[in-house]
Motif scaffolding. Structure first.
Motif, PDB file in Angstrom:
ATOM      1  N   VAL A 102      20.830  25.920 -77.805  1.00 13.77           N
ATOM      2  CA  VAL A 102      20.692  24.729 -76.984  1.00 13.77           C
ATOM      3  C   VAL A 102      21.816  24.741 -75.951  1.00 13.77           C
ATOM      4  O   VAL A 102      22.986  24.891 -76.299  1.00 13.77           O
ATOM      5  CB  VAL A 102      20.776  23.439 -77.828  1.00 13.77           C
ATOM      6  CG1 VAL A 102      20.715  22.208 -76.949  1.00 13.77           C
ATOM      7  CG2 VAL A 102      19.682  23.409 -78.876  1.00 13.77           C
ATOM      8  N   ILE A 103      21.450  24.596 -74.699  1.00 16.09           N
ATOM      9  CA  ILE A 103      22.439  24.512 -73.624  1.00 16.09           C
ATOM     10  C   ILE A 103      22.864  23.054 -73.538  1.00 16.09           C
ATOM     11  O   ILE A 103      22.047  22.178 -73.243  1.00 16.09           O
ATOM     12  CB  ILE A 103      21.837  25.021 -72.303  1.00 16.09           C
ATOM     13  CG1 ILE A 103      21.491  26.499 -72.436  1.00 16.09           C
ATOM     14  CG2 ILE A 103      22.796  24.762 -71.150  1.00 16.09           C
ATOM     15  CD1 ILE A 103      20.736  27.082 -71.263  1.00 16.09           C
ATOM     16  N   ASP A 104      24.157  22.803 -73.807  1.00 18.98           N
ATOM     17  CA  ASP A 104      24.617  21.424 -73.906  1.00 18.98           C
ATOM     18  C   ASP A 104      25.658  21.009 -72.881  1.00 18.98           C
ATOM     19  O   ASP A 104      26.144  19.885 -72.905  1.00 18.98           O
ATOM     20  CB  ASP A 104      25.107  21.119 -75.322  1.00 18.98           C
ATOM     21  CG  ASP A 104      26.248  22.018 -75.752  1.00 18.98           C
ATOM     22  OD1 ASP A 104      26.664  22.898 -74.975  1.00 18.98           O
ATOM     23  OD2 ASP A 104      26.735  21.834 -76.878  1.00 18.98           O
TER      24      ASP A 104
ATOM     25  N   GLU B 102      25.091  26.934 -66.102  1.00 16.04           N
ATOM     26  CA  GLU B 102      25.494  27.827 -65.019  1.00 16.04           C
ATOM     27  C   GLU B 102      25.641  29.257 -65.528  1.00 16.04           C
ATOM     28  O   GLU B 102      25.176  30.203 -64.887  1.00 16.04           O
ATOM     29  CB  GLU B 102      26.798  27.348 -64.382  1.00 16.04           C
ATOM     30  CG  GLU B 102      27.225  28.186 -63.201  1.00 16.04           C
ATOM     31  CD  GLU B 102      28.429  27.626 -62.481  1.00 16.04           C
ATOM     32  OE1 GLU B 102      28.729  28.132 -61.389  1.00 16.04           O
ATOM     33  OE2 GLU B 102      29.085  26.694 -62.997  1.00 16.04           O
ATOM     34  N   SER B 103      26.235  29.435 -66.690  1.00 18.10           N
ATOM     35  CA  SER B 103      26.380  30.772 -67.277  1.00 18.10           C
ATOM     36  C   SER B 103      25.025  31.397 -67.567  1.00 18.10           C
ATOM     37  O   SER B 103      24.806  32.585 -67.305  1.00 18.10           O
ATOM     38  CB  SER B 103      27.196  30.709 -68.570  1.00 18.10           C
ATOM     39  OG  SER B 103      28.509  30.329 -68.308  1.00 18.10           O
ATOM     40  N   PHE B 104      24.099  30.604 -68.094  1.00 14.19           N
ATOM     41  CA  PHE B 104      22.745  31.085 -68.374  1.00 14.19           C
ATOM     42  C   PHE B 104      22.066  31.521 -67.076  1.00 14.19           C
ATOM     43  O   PHE B 104      21.454  32.587 -67.011  1.00 14.19           O
ATOM     44  CB  PHE B 104      21.939  29.990 -69.068  1.00 14.19           C
ATOM     45  CG  PHE B 104      20.510  30.366 -69.327  1.00 14.19           C
ATOM     46  CD1 PHE B 104      20.176  31.207 -70.380  1.00 14.19           C
ATOM     47  CD2 PHE B 104      19.496  29.883 -68.519  1.00 14.19           C
ATOM     48  CE1 PHE B 104      18.856  31.566 -70.617  1.00 14.19           C
ATOM     49  CE2 PHE B 104      18.166  30.229 -68.754  1.00 14.19           C
ATOM     50  CZ  PHE B 104      17.851  31.075 -69.805  1.00 14.19           C
TER      51      PHE B 104
ATOM     52  N   ALA C 214      13.372  26.970 -68.103  1.00 16.96           N
ATOM     53  CA  ALA C 214      12.351  28.003 -68.214  1.00 16.96           C
ATOM     54  C   ALA C 214      12.601  29.105 -67.193  1.00 16.96           C
ATOM     55  O   ALA C 214      12.863  28.823 -66.028  1.00 16.96           O
ATOM     56  CB  ALA C 214      10.972  27.401 -67.977  1.00 16.96           C
ATOM     57  N   VAL C 215      12.521  30.343 -67.640  1.00 18.89           N
ATOM     58  CA  VAL C 215      12.536  31.501 -66.746  1.00 18.89           C
ATOM     59  C   VAL C 215      11.074  31.909 -66.589  1.00 18.89           C
ATOM     60  O   VAL C 215      10.385  32.167 -67.580  1.00 18.89           O
ATOM     61  CB  VAL C 215      13.373  32.660 -67.333  1.00 18.89           C
ATOM     62  CG1 VAL C 215      13.375  33.849 -66.383  1.00 18.89           C
ATOM     63  CG2 VAL C 215      14.793  32.198 -67.636  1.00 18.89           C
ATOM     64  N   LEU C 216      10.616  31.955 -65.339  1.00 13.78           N
ATOM     65  CA  LEU C 216       9.200  32.168 -65.050  1.00 13.78           C
ATOM     66  C   LEU C 216       8.970  33.472 -64.295  1.00 13.78           C
ATOM     67  O   LEU C 216       9.834  33.927 -63.547  1.00 13.78           O
ATOM     68  CB  LEU C 216       8.676  31.008 -64.210  1.00 13.78           C
ATOM     69  CG  LEU C 216       8.918  29.612 -64.782  1.00 13.78           C
ATOM     70  CD1 LEU C 216       8.592  28.553 -63.752  1.00 13.78           C
ATOM     71  CD2 LEU C 216       8.117  29.409 -66.043  1.00 13.78           C
ATOM     72  N   ASP C 217       7.766  34.027 -64.456  1.00 11.97           N
ATOM     73  CA  ASP C 217       7.390  35.223 -63.699  1.00 11.97           C
ATOM     74  C   ASP C 217       6.649  34.806 -62.429  1.00 11.97           C
ATOM     75  O   ASP C 217       6.535  33.616 -62.106  1.00 11.97           O
ATOM     76  CB  ASP C 217       6.569  36.193 -64.553  1.00 11.97           C
ATOM     77  CG  ASP C 217       5.193  35.679 -64.933  1.00 11.97           C
ATOM     78  OD1 ASP C 217       4.748  34.634 -64.409  1.00 11.97           O
ATOM     79  OD2 ASP C 217       4.540  36.342 -65.764  1.00 11.97           O
TER      80      ASP C 217
ATOM     81  N   GLN D 133      19.477  16.270 -72.979  1.00 12.28           N
ATOM     82  CA  GLN D 133      18.972  15.350 -71.956  1.00 12.28           C
ATOM     83  C   GLN D 133      19.977  15.218 -70.819  1.00 12.28           C
ATOM     84  O   GLN D 133      19.599  15.127 -69.652  1.00 12.28           O
ATOM     85  CB  GLN D 133      18.664  13.978 -72.571  1.00 12.28           C
ATOM     86  CG  GLN D 133      17.947  13.048 -71.622  1.00 12.28           C
ATOM     87  CD  GLN D 133      16.562  13.552 -71.238  1.00 12.28           C
ATOM     88  OE1 GLN D 133      15.782  13.970 -72.091  1.00 12.28           O
ATOM     89  NE2 GLN D 133      16.257  13.527 -69.942  1.00 12.28           N
ATOM     90  N   GLU D 134      21.262  15.237 -71.140  1.00 14.03           N
ATOM     91  CA  GLU D 134      22.304  15.135 -70.109  1.00 14.03           C
ATOM     92  C   GLU D 134      22.246  16.332 -69.158  1.00 14.03           C
ATOM     93  O   GLU D 134      22.336  16.169 -67.937  1.00 14.03           O
ATOM     94  CB  GLU D 134      23.689  15.050 -70.754  1.00 14.03           C
ATOM     95  CG  GLU D 134      24.805  14.946 -69.742  1.00 14.03           C
ATOM     96  CD  GLU D 134      26.184  14.870 -70.370  1.00 14.03           C
ATOM     97  OE1 GLU D 134      27.149  15.066 -69.622  1.00 14.03           O
ATOM     98  OE2 GLU D 134      26.287  14.631 -71.582  1.00 14.03           O
ATOM     99  N   VAL D 135      22.083  17.527 -69.698  1.00 11.27           N
ATOM    100  CA  VAL D 135      21.973  18.720 -68.859  1.00 11.27           C
ATOM    101  C   VAL D 135      20.692  18.653 -68.031  1.00 11.27           C
ATOM    102  O   VAL D 135      20.693  18.980 -66.845  1.00 11.27           O
ATOM    103  CB  VAL D 135      22.029  20.008 -69.714  1.00 11.27           C
ATOM    104  CG1 VAL D 135      21.667  21.229 -68.893  1.00 11.27           C
ATOM    105  CG2 VAL D 135      23.412  20.163 -70.328  1.00 11.27           C
ATOM    106  N   PHE D 136      19.605  18.211 -68.625  1.00 11.58           N
ATOM    107  CA  PHE D 136      18.343  18.070 -67.896  1.00 11.58           C
ATOM    108  C   PHE D 136      18.502  17.095 -66.730  1.00 11.58           C
ATOM    109  O   PHE D 136      18.071  17.373 -65.613  1.00 11.58           O
ATOM    110  CB  PHE D 136      17.252  17.585 -68.846  1.00 11.58           C
ATOM    111  CG  PHE D 136      15.906  17.433 -68.202  1.00 11.58           C
ATOM    112  CD1 PHE D 136      15.107  18.547 -67.960  1.00 11.58           C
ATOM    113  CD2 PHE D 136      15.436  16.191 -67.843  1.00 11.58           C
ATOM    114  CE1 PHE D 136      13.853  18.415 -67.366  1.00 11.58           C
ATOM    115  CE2 PHE D 136      14.183  16.047 -67.256  1.00 11.58           C
ATOM    116  CZ  PHE D 136      13.397  17.159 -67.017  1.00 11.58           C
TER     117      PHE D 136
END
Length: 82
Positions: A7-9, A15-17, A48-51, A64-67
């Motif tokens: 989970v990215i929190d 940013e790292s991701f 989401a990483v999309l093609d 939710q805060e990151v979103f």
């Protein structure tokens, strides 16, 4: 595919991701874009990483805060904000 254990929190983690995706550090082939989205079944937010066909290649849950606060970071990319 969404990794349920990660989970990215923080915005720093987001940013790292994004940098990893941009630099090919995750080994994802054909990545065309990144978006913030919500799961249709439970409303849980994720990045989401999309093609090229807008198909999900990789997803990571976000808080939710990151979103709420990471939309500009995703929209412009990590290198363009600084």
């Amino acid at each position: 595919m969404i990794d349920d254990n990660k989970v990215i929190d923080t915005l720093e983690a987001l940013e790292s991701f994004l940098r990893l995706v941009d630099n090919g550090g995750l080994g994802i082939k054909n990545a065309a874009g990144v978006a913030l989205a919500t799961n249709n079944s439970d409303g849980r937010p994720f990045v989401a990483v999309l093609d090229d066909n807008h198909q999900l290649l990789l997803g990571r849950w976000v808080t939710q805060e990151v979103f709420d606060n990471g939309k500009d970071l995703v929209r412009t990319g990590p290198n363009k904000l600084n």
